[in-house]
Design a protein around this motif. Sequence first.
Motif, mmCIF file in Angstrom:
data_model
loop_
_atom_site.group_PDB
_atom_site.id
_atom_site.type_symbol
_atom_site.label_atom_id
_atom_site.label_comp_id
_atom_site.label_asym_id
_atom_site.label_seq_id
_atom_site.Cartn_x
_atom_site.Cartn_y
_atom_site.Cartn_z
ATOM 1 N N ILE A 272 1.858 2.293 -15.799
ATOM 2 C CA ILE A 272 0.973 1.485 -15.543
ATOM 3 C C ILE A 272 0.417 1.675 -14.150
ATOM 4 N N ALA A 273 -1.094 1.867 -13.681
ATOM 5 C CA ALA A 273 -1.630 2.101 -12.583
ATOM 6 C C ALA A 273 -1.000 1.225 -11.577
ATOM 7 N N TYR A 274 -0.959 -0.166 -11.869
ATOM 8 C CA TYR A 274 -0.977 -1.398 -11.133
ATOM 9 C C TYR A 274 0.675 -1.258 -10.377
ATOM 10 N N VAL A 275 1.464 -1.028 -11.362
ATOM 11 C CA VAL A 275 2.982 -0.724 -11.019
ATOM 12 C C VAL A 275 2.954 0.472 -10.069
ATOM 13 N N ASP A 276 2.547 1.505 -10.274
ATOM 14 C CA ASP A 276 2.416 2.654 -9.397
ATOM 15 C C ASP A 276 1.776 2.385 -8.105
ATOM 16 N N ALA A 277 0.748 1.732 -7.828
ATOM 17 C CA ALA A 277 0.193 1.512 -6.558
ATOM 18 C C ALA A 277 0.936 0.502 -5.971
ATOM 19 N N TYR A 278 1.428 -0.602 -6.500
ATOM 20 C CA TYR A 278 2.477 -1.548 -5.858
ATOM 21 C C TYR A 278 3.633 -0.809 -5.446
ATOM 22 N N ASN A 279 4.210 0.026 -6.166
ATOM 23 C CA ASN A 279 5.542 0.513 -5.803
ATOM 24 C C ASN A 279 5.113 1.549 -4.533
ATOM 25 N N ALA A 280 4.165 2.066 -4.419
ATOM 26 C CA ALA A 280 3.493 2.992 -3.652
ATOM 27 C C ALA A 280 3.737 2.440 -2.200
ATOM 28 N N GLY A 309 1.189 20.709 2.931
ATOM 29 C CA GLY A 309 1.931 20.204 1.665
ATOM 30 C C GLY A 309 3.126 19.339 1.914
ATOM 31 N N ALA A 310 3.106 18.548 3.067
ATOM 32 C CA ALA A 310 4.207 17.601 3.555
ATOM 33 C C ALA A 310 4.012 16.351 2.730
ATOM 34 N N VAL A 311 2.672 15.880 1.998
ATOM 35 C CA VAL A 311 2.753 14.585 1.510
ATOM 36 C C VAL A 311 3.023 14.619 0.106
ATOM 37 N N LYS A 312 3.869 13.626 -0.144
ATOM 38 C CA LYS A 312 4.245 13.448 -1.458
ATOM 39 C C LYS A 312 3.349 12.556 -2.087
ATOM 40 N N THR A 313 2.941 11.433 -1.803
ATOM 41 C CA THR A 313 2.004 10.268 -2.435
ATOM 42 C C THR A 313 1.015 10.043 -1.420
ATOM 43 N N LEU A 314 -0.316 10.095 -1.906
ATOM 44 C CA LEU A 314 -1.237 9.888 -0.996
ATOM 45 C C LEU A 314 -1.999 8.610 -1.495
ATOM 46 N N LEU A 315 -1.944 7.434 -0.475
ATOM 47 C CA LEU A 315 -2.562 5.989 -1.075
ATOM 48 C C LEU A 315 -3.982 6.029 -0.417
ATOM 49 N N ILE A 316 -4.868 5.740 -1.302
ATOM 50 C CA ILE A 316 -6.234 5.627 -0.975
ATOM 51 C C ILE A 316 -6.953 4.606 -1.353
ATOM 52 N N LYS A 336 0.509 13.460 -4.887
ATOM 53 C CA LYS A 336 0.070 12.340 -5.939
ATOM 54 C C LYS A 336 -1.032 11.400 -5.641
ATOM 55 N N PRO A 337 -2.090 11.575 -5.929
ATOM 56 C CA PRO A 337 -2.985 10.552 -5.405
ATOM 57 C C PRO A 337 -2.995 9.281 -6.134
ATOM 58 N N THR A 338 -2.795 7.993 -5.403
ATOM 59 C CA THR A 338 -2.592 6.768 -5.956
ATOM 60 C C THR A 338 -3.799 5.829 -5.379
ATOM 61 N N LEU A 339 -4.540 5.382 -6.346
ATOM 62 C CA LEU A 339 -5.671 4.500 -5.840
ATOM 63 C C LEU A 339 -5.071 3.000 -5.696
ATOM 64 N N ILE A 340 -5.609 2.262 -4.476
ATOM 65 C CA ILE A 340 -5.106 1.075 -4.263
ATOM 66 C C ILE A 340 -6.333 0.253 -4.368
ATOM 67 N N SER A 341 -6.224 -0.689 -5.610
ATOM 68 C CA SER A 341 -7.562 -1.591 -5.623
ATOM 69 C C SER A 341 -7.280 -2.911 -4.899
ATOM 70 N N ASP A 342 -8.229 -3.726 -4.659
ATOM 71 C CA ASP A 342 -8.076 -4.873 -4.105
ATOM 72 C C ASP A 342 -7.295 -5.852 -4.710
ATOM 73 N N ASP A 343 -6.704 -5.820 -5.951
ATOM 74 C CA ASP A 343 -5.944 -6.607 -6.526
ATOM 75 C C ASP A 343 -4.403 -6.477 -6.234
ATOM 76 N N ILE A 344 -4.353 -5.477 -5.583
ATOM 77 C CA ILE A 344 -2.967 -5.222 -5.226
ATOM 78 C C ILE A 344 -2.417 -5.739 -3.715
ATOM 79 N N PRO A 345 -1.352 -6.467 -3.788
ATOM 80 C CA PRO A 345 -0.908 -6.987 -2.641
ATOM 81 C C PRO A 345 -0.910 -6.315 -1.454
ATOM 82 N N GLU A 346 -1.384 -6.624 -0.201
ATOM 83 C CA GLU A 346 -1.377 -5.676 0.771
ATOM 84 C C GLU A 346 -2.411 -4.890 0.849
ATOM 85 N N ALA A 347 -3.299 -4.794 0.106
ATOM 86 C CA ALA A 347 -4.465 -3.458 -0.054
ATOM 87 C C ALA A 347 -5.443 -3.801 1.184
#
Length: 366
Positions: A272-280, A309-316, A336-347
């Motif tokens: 689930i995207a929320y969990v991916d974003a939270y964990n990132a 090529g050094a970035v593993k995960t990009l938080l956007i 790996k692009p990971t979108l961060i919505s306003d619903d994620i803590p610390e967004a």
Amino acid sequence: MLKKLKVDRHQLKRIIQELKKWKAPATVLLTLYIPPGRPISDVLSMLRQEYAITDNIKLKRTRAAVQRALAAAMERLSKIPKTPENGLAVFCGEDMDTKNFICWIFSPPEKVPVYFYRTDKYFHTEFLEDMVTEKDLIGLIIVERDAATIGLLKGSRLEVLKELEGYVPGKHHKGGQSQRRFDRIIEQMVMEFYKKVAEYAKKLFEPYINQGKLKGILIGGPAYAKYDFLEGDYLDYRLKKLVIPKLIDVAYQGEAGLREMVRKASDILKDIAYVDAYNAIEEFKLHLVKDDGMIVYGIEEVKNALQMGAVKTLLIDENREDALEWIELAKKYGAKPTLISDDIPEAQWLKKTFGGVVGILRYRIY
């Protein structure tokens, strides 16, 4: 040509937002949906007929605007050899105040469901909007004997649907016959509250079940209430079939409780995207605290790290105007692009402190 017409779900979301801004004092904004299999030649024939009857429009300004939209749509469609596998959406029109003009043609991420043509005072985006809603939704229920929260996990978004409170009195201390009668009354009140929670759950989740979008239901709460609720057969049978077997211990109600439950169920909800974003974000914070050189921030610094090529995960931050460009950059350079919505803590913290774009590295680069 056909490949260039394709847009993904994130692009479509932005397109819909822009189209909804357009309004006109007359019916001059052209909307056209072409489903898969419909020949372009047939569509062009229909548009030519529509153009021919525009002479009947009395107001010269309105007539000119409609003709401009039709001409632009025909000119662009004539360059497309065949309808793509998902069909086409066409939006052409003029802002009659500023004279700004757009004509957008694209193939959406899902099949166009209808053949539809209309000129109106606004663009008809309703056939696209369902395509940008998450398809795999998780229902959330936190229940205790006198309180409950019902929510929904939509990709990276967490939504509180309903908060409920009941009244269950404390223990009676007289003992004997009176004690047993009082205990029965209390248990009856608890059962009635559980029934109320189940009724709201059915009402709130049923539309998503009917649409085939609800993929599971997560139940949590303190102590034994969650087990009593599930085993008491209060839930509608369709909901009960979707309950994820692992029940989660949760100390809070409301949004805080939902966040806690989703976090504790991350092993179950790993796709689930929320969990991916939270964990990132949690991983980014951990490296930040350790100061181990395994993160990067600052627009130019992040771009350089991506190109290496050094970035593993990009938080956007998904609300950035250039979010789509960052997604494409991440894909181009193997991150790996990971979108961060306003619903994620610390967004908000990520946005205000780092500009909404940071990277987690594969290896140290400094």
